[in-house]
Structure formats: structure tokens, C-alpha cells
Design a protein around this motif. Structure first.
Motif, short mmCIF file in Angstrom:
data_model
loop_
_atom_site.label_atom_id
_atom_site.label_comp_id
_atom_site.label_asym_id
_atom_site.label_seq_id
_atom_site.Cartn_x
_atom_site.Cartn_y
_atom_site.Cartn_z
N CYS A 77 37.65 117.01 46.89
CA CYS A 77 38.03 118.09 45.97
C CYS A 77 38.55 119.30 46.73
O CYS A 77 39.59 119.88 46.37
CB CYS A 77 36.83 118.50 45.12
SG CYS A 77 36.31 117.26 43.91
N LEU A 78 37.86 119.68 47.80
CA LEU A 78 38.27 120.86 48.57
C LEU A 78 39.61 120.63 49.27
O LEU A 78 40.45 121.53 49.32
CB LEU A 78 37.18 121.21 49.60
CG LEU A 78 35.86 121.73 49.02
CD1 LEU A 78 34.85 121.97 50.14
CD2 LEU A 78 36.08 123.02 48.23
N LEU A 79 39.82 119.43 49.78
CA LEU A 79 41.10 119.14 50.40
C LEU A 79 42.25 119.19 49.39
O LEU A 79 43.34 119.66 49.69
CB LEU A 79 41.05 117.76 51.07
CG LEU A 79 40.23 117.65 52.36
CD1 LEU A 79 40.19 116.21 52.85
CD2 LEU A 79 40.81 118.56 53.45
N THR A 80 41.97 118.71 48.19
CA THR A 80 42.99 118.76 47.14
C THR A 80 43.36 120.20 46.81
O THR A 80 44.55 120.54 46.66
CB THR A 80 42.48 118.04 45.88
OG1 THR A 80 42.15 116.69 46.21
CG2 THR A 80 43.54 118.05 44.79
N ILE A 81 42.36 121.05 46.68
CA ILE A 81 42.61 122.47 46.37
C ILE A 81 43.33 123.16 47.52
O ILE A 81 44.28 123.92 47.32
CB ILE A 81 41.29 123.18 46.03
CG1 ILE A 81 40.72 122.63 44.72
CG2 ILE A 81 41.49 124.69 45.92
CD1 ILE A 81 39.36 123.19 44.35
N LEU A 82 42.89 122.89 48.75
CA LEU A 82 43.54 123.50 49.92
C LEU A 82 44.99 123.03 50.05
O LEU A 82 45.86 123.79 50.48
CB LEU A 82 42.75 123.15 51.19
CG LEU A 82 41.39 123.83 51.35
CD1 LEU A 82 40.66 123.29 52.58
CD2 LEU A 82 41.54 125.34 51.47
N PHE A 83 45.24 121.82 49.63
CA PHE A 83 46.60 121.29 49.67
C PHE A 83 47.51 122.02 48.67
O PHE A 83 48.71 122.13 48.88
CB PHE A 83 46.56 119.80 49.37
CG PHE A 83 47.79 119.05 49.79
CD1 PHE A 83 48.48 118.27 48.89
CD2 PHE A 83 48.26 119.12 51.10
CE1 PHE A 83 49.62 117.58 49.27
CE2 PHE A 83 49.40 118.43 51.50
CZ PHE A 83 50.08 117.67 50.58
N LYS A 84 46.92 122.50 47.60
CA LYS A 84 47.68 123.20 46.56
C LYS A 84 47.90 124.68 46.87
O LYS A 84 48.94 125.25 46.50
CB LYS A 84 46.92 123.06 45.23
CG LYS A 84 47.50 123.84 44.07
CD LYS A 84 48.84 123.28 43.63
CE LYS A 84 49.36 123.99 42.39
NZ LYS A 84 50.68 123.49 41.96
N LEU A 85 46.95 125.30 47.55
CA LEU A 85 46.98 126.76 47.75
C LEU A 85 48.27 127.28 48.38
O LEU A 85 48.81 128.30 47.94
CB LEU A 85 45.77 127.19 48.57
CG LEU A 85 44.42 127.17 47.84
CD1 LEU A 85 43.30 127.58 48.77
CD2 LEU A 85 44.46 128.08 46.61
N PRO A 86 48.83 126.66 49.42
CA PRO A 86 50.07 127.20 50.00
C PRO A 86 51.22 127.26 49.01
O PRO A 86 52.08 128.14 49.11
CB PRO A 86 50.38 126.21 51.14
CG PRO A 86 49.06 125.62 51.50
CD PRO A 86 48.31 125.52 50.22
N LEU A 87 51.23 126.37 48.04
CA LEU A 87 52.31 126.39 47.05
C LEU A 87 52.22 127.58 46.10
O LEU A 87 53.17 127.88 45.39
CB LEU A 87 52.29 125.09 46.23
CG LEU A 87 52.48 123.80 47.01
CD1 LEU A 87 52.41 122.60 46.08
CD2 LEU A 87 53.82 123.82 47.75
N ALA A 111 30.36 119.48 41.40
CA ALA A 111 29.90 118.58 42.45
C ALA A 111 29.14 119.32 43.54
O ALA A 111 28.12 118.83 44.06
CB ALA A 111 31.10 117.85 43.06
N ILE A 112 29.62 120.53 43.89
CA ILE A 112 28.95 121.30 44.95
C ILE A 112 27.51 121.63 44.57
O ILE A 112 26.58 121.48 45.39
CB ILE A 112 29.74 122.59 45.25
CG1 ILE A 112 31.05 122.23 45.97
CG2 ILE A 112 28.91 123.56 46.09
CD1 ILE A 112 31.96 123.43 46.18
N PHE A 113 27.32 122.06 43.33
CA PHE A 113 25.98 122.49 42.92
C PHE A 113 25.13 121.36 42.38
O PHE A 113 24.00 121.59 41.96
CB PHE A 113 26.08 123.60 41.88
CG PHE A 113 26.59 124.89 42.45
CD1 PHE A 113 25.80 125.63 43.32
CD2 PHE A 113 27.84 125.36 42.13
CE1 PHE A 113 26.27 126.82 43.86
CE2 PHE A 113 28.31 126.55 42.66
CZ PHE A 113 27.51 127.28 43.54
#
Length: 486
Positions: free
Chosen positions: A447-457, A418-420
Motif C-alpha cells: 500500500c505504501l509503495l503504491t501511494i509513494l509511486f503516485k505522489l510525484p505525479l 491495515a496499519i492499525f
């Protein structure tokens, strides 16, 4: 539903006798045999009703009130068995188990049957009431952690050392709690059973059949090491084919990098032409996949040819092949399937390449189409492994890791894709109606919010804590350091 105490049945309730006694250890009559016997004096519908009534009064004791206890209790309730759960906190455990089991204290529960299913973490086996479990059948359903070695003693063997006067049987550790609870076991219904006492294994096998599962006698308790390896297995038959595929792809990718970008610049003797790298993401990957798939297809049939020549040389088919050839022969099916996967991905990539040539040869669009191909491949794998006929061949660990990690890889692919897709306009404020942004901008943010939401886990400290919780620990319960198991 309320489960009242009923008349005991010798098939499960012989806690007043020693397990070594021949009479008390006589293999219980199977459900099929009971049905047959009853059929001699009545019609078939009446027989089935009487079998249900017999099961209704049979009890099996649980120690622990976690997910596996709930799942097995639900399965037993369907078979008209009476689960009796012993808990340190009966009032609290009754809140989630009262519909499917009778919940009481540990000591009270142990008085109901001589078969006890141990559903607590292995770390707490040392605190079990040894005297109360004397001469009882103790079914260990725990699994060891992935990092431990199968060469060490199994959890069941260690439990037997803790309970030397009990009869430890390893069983039910290969069945998913989710599948048991929902009654839709798509995978294997086989339940490996091992223990040092043959009649104790027979008792557990009978219980397994009553739950609609298939018992598999694995012999002595030392075989629990292999049984405990089953849930931790991660595509062992794909190891050779996977390594082969990875090495081939890396080789061809580096080959194409030198062939298309590095060598032409070195041979020119002038300044480097960086425009050659515009086709690097998609075209190099496409060709690398094409060559890798071709090699894998060939490597699917080459080992059979080598084996034929070797048999001709030896003049017999009964001599063993070398270990390397034997491993290669066993990996032919997986090698062919990987050739299919990579070849299909290459076909998608080739289609996207033709689309790319009609747009422009810039690196952002190359990445856009490359990740579209990767996304297509990963989603195809996710879809195929979700089919019942395919998931039935996977262990729970294999299925969960595929769905988890490949699913998040798909998220990553769709994010990059999507970004590109419209990078030049992604960071521009091109609103319509004064507030509506581009659809691409909305998707990328999601998409970025979903990934950022996962990263702390993914942080080790958070992941370790979450893993501990999922094993049944609770913070602030029991007064012990690190909490206590549910």
C-alpha cells in the motif's frame, strides 16, 4: 482496411459551392428517408445495402490526428463513412489511423469535403489556413480549461473570429473519446450543436444521426459557452445538499467532541483524563454520522412543508418561491440520497463498534475500525457509480473524478486500516520459516509503495506537464516552444 476515393455525395461534399447558396445548403436527405425512398423499388434488405453503399462514399475531413480524431474515425467507419485526416506529418499519423481513415496532408485533405472537423488544441486555432477553410463548415470539438470563465467568449466564438468566412459549428465536445472508440456509450447520446448558420447546423446534425447519436440544436454560436460548460460540470445539483451535509457533520462532530471529551475534563477540576479520548476516532464519528443522517432526512421533507404553508399564505401555486427555498426544494433528492449514504455508513460503523468493544478500547483499534467503515462507504460509491444506469447520468468529468479521487481515498483508507490492524507487531521481525513476514507487513508495504509511486505525479510541475501531454503535446516536435499537438 484501405479506404479508396469514391464518388462524392452532395450531402457532405459541396466544397466548390458557397455555403450561402440555397441549393447547396438544402438539408441532406436523412438515412431514414433514403431507406424509405429505396424501399419503393426494392426489398428492405436491398435498401439497407444501398444505404451502406451511399455512406461508404461520403467523406468527412479531420484536421489533427489525436485521440478524438481516432475515436470519431472509428465511429464513422462503423457507419460506412470515409474519414479523411489531414496531418502535418502524414507518415507518422498513418501509423495509428491507417486502419480507419485515409491520411494525407492538410491541403490535400481539405479538398475532399466542405465539412472539416477541427481536432487540434484551441491554442493553435490562430495558425489555421484561413483561405483553404473559406465557406467550409468547421466543426469545433475543443473544450476550454476548467479554470476559464464561461462569461468570456467561447472557444467556438473565438474560432469564428479567426475564420470569419467559415461557418463554425460547435459539436461533439461532450462525447467521450473512449466511449466513441469502443462503441459502448453508456452516458447520454445527445450531442449539443450550435452555430450561426442554420443549414450548417443541419449538416452536422445529419452527421450526428449517422453516427448513431442524437443531435440537439442549441441555436446560435453564442450558446457554445453553455455547451462548453457541460463537460466541466461537477455535480451542480449536489452543491446545496453537499454543503448542508458538510456543515451538519462538522457541527455534530464538534458537538460530540465537547460533549464526550472536553467538557467532562473541564468539569472534573482535576488533571485531564486522556483515556476519554480513546473512543474519540470511532465513537464520535459514529454519533456525528447518526445525527447528520437524521437531520438530512428531516431536511428532505421540511422544505416541502414550508412551501405548502407559503402557498397557503399566498393563496396560489403560481407565485415564485424565494430563491433559497427554490434551491432547497431542488436539492431534496440529493439530500435524501446523502442521508441514505451516511446512514448506511453509520450502520457499518455501529457494527464495527460492537466488534471493537469485544477487543479493546485503544486508539489504534478505534482508527482501524473507523477507516474500515470509511472504506466500505467509498467502495460502495465506486461500485454504484460504475453501474451503467448510474454512470449514464454522469458527465465524463464527474465519473473520472469520482473514480480517480475516491479510488485513491479508498487506497488511503485501506492503508490506514491495515496499519492499525496490528500496529504493535507491524515493526517487529516476526518471521516464520526464516523469511516469511506477517501478511499485514506485506500488505502495508504494498500500500505504501503504491501511494509513494503516485505522489510525484501530484507535484504541480509534473501534473502540468502530464496534463499538457494528455492534451496532445509532444516534446521536441514541430520546433515550437513546449512542443506541438499530435
Amino acid at each position: 482496411m484501405e479506404l479508396a476515393d469514391g464518388v462524392t455525395n452532395t450531402a457532405y461534399e459541396t466544397h466548390d459551392t458557397n455555403l450561402h447558396d440555397e441549393t447547396s445548403l438544402r438539408p441532406p436527405t436523412s438515412s431514414a428517408e433514403r431507406e424509405k425512398g429505396d424501399g419503393e423499388s426494392g426489398d428492405k434488405s436491398g435498401d439497407l445495402q444501398r444505404v451502406s453503399e451511399v455512406n461508404k462514399n461520403r467523406k468527412v475531413v479531420f484536421m489533427g490526428s489525436g485521440d478524438m480524431t481516432l475515436a470519431l474515425s472509428i465511429a464513422m467507419s462503423r457507419s460506412r463513412l470515409q474519414p479523411v485526416v489531414g496531418s502535418r506529418n502524414p507518415d507518422r499519423a498513418r501509423g495509428r489511423l491507417k486502419e480507419v481513415a485515409m491520411v494525407t496532408t492538410v491541403n490535400e485533405a481539405l479538398s475532399h469535403s466542405d465539412m472539416v472537423i477541427l481536432a487540434i488544441p484551441a491554442d493553435h486555432h490562430h495558425s489555421l489556413p484561413r483561405q483553404e477553410l473559406k465557406n467550409k463548415i468547421v466543426v469545433d470539438i475543443s473544450n476550454r480549461s476548467p479554470g476559464s470563465s464561461s462569461k468570456d467568449l467561447s472557444l467556438a466564438e473565438r474560432l469564428q473570429e479567426v475564420l470569419p468566412e467559415s461557418h463554425v459549428v460547435k459539436a461533439f465536445n461532450t462525447i467521450s473519446a473512449y466511449a466513441l472508440q469502443h462503441g459502448n456509450i453508456q452516458g447520454s447520446r445527445e450531442v449539443p450543436i450550435c452555430g450561426n448558420n442554420e443549414r450548417a447546423r443541419g449538416r452536422v446534425a445529419e452527421l450526428t444521426r449517422d453516427l448513431g447519436l442524437t443531435p440537439v440544436d442549441r441555436g446560435a454560436l453564442r450558446n457554445a459557452r453553455e455547451v462548453e460548460d457541460i463537460p466541466l460540470a461537477f455535480f451542480p445539483e449536489w452543491k446545496v445538499a453537499g454543503i448542508m451535509t458538510l456543515l451538519l457533520f462538522v457541527f455534530w462532530f464538534i458537538f460530540m467532541l465537547f460533549r464526550n471529551q472536553i467538557c467532562p475534563n473541564l468539569d472534573s477540576g482535576t488533571d485531564w483524563n486522556w483515556e476519554l479520548f480513546q473512543i474519540f476516532p470511532l465513537m464520535n464519528t459514529q454519533y456525528a454520522m447518526a445525527y447528520t443522517a437524521t437531520c438530512l432526512l428531516l431536511f428532505t421533507y421540511i422544505p416541502g412543508t414550508i412551501a405548502a404553508y407559503l402557498q397557503l399564505h399566498r393563496g396560489t401555486k403560481y407565485s415564485s418561491f424565494p430563491n433559497w427555498l427554490d434551491a432547497w426544494l431542488k436539492a431534496r433528492k440529493q439530500t435524501g440520497l446523502l442521508a441514505l449514504l451516511i446512514g448506511t455508513t453509520h450502520g457499518c460503523s455501529a457494527i464495527f463498534t460492537q466488534m471493537a468493544w469485544t477487543v479493546r478500547e485503544e486508539w489504534d483499534h478505534q482508527l482501524h475500525f473507523m477507516f474500515a467503515a470509511l472504506l466500505t462507504a467509498s467502495l460502495a460509491v465506486l461500485g454504484i457509480t460504475s453501474l451503467p444506469s448510474v454512470s449514464a447520468r454522469l458527465t465524463w468529468r464527474e465519473f473520472s473524478i469520482l473514480q480517480r479521487y475516491l479510488g485513491w481515498f479508498s487506497v488511503f483508507c485501506v492503508t490506514v486500516h491495515a496499519i492499525f490492524s496490528d500496529l504493535k507487531h507491524l515493526f517487529k521481525a516476526e518471521f516464520v520459516c526464516a523469511f516469511l513476514p506477517l501478511g499485514t507487513q506485506v500488505i502495508v508495504v504494498m500500500c505504501l509503495l503504491t501511494i509513494l509511486f503516485k505522489l510525484p505525479l501530484l507535484l504541480p510541475c509534473v501534473d502540468a506537464r502530464l496534463d499538457k501531454i494528455r492534451k496532445g503535446y509532444e516534446r521536441g516536435r514541430g520546433g515550437a516552444k513546449g512542443g506541438s499537438p499530435a
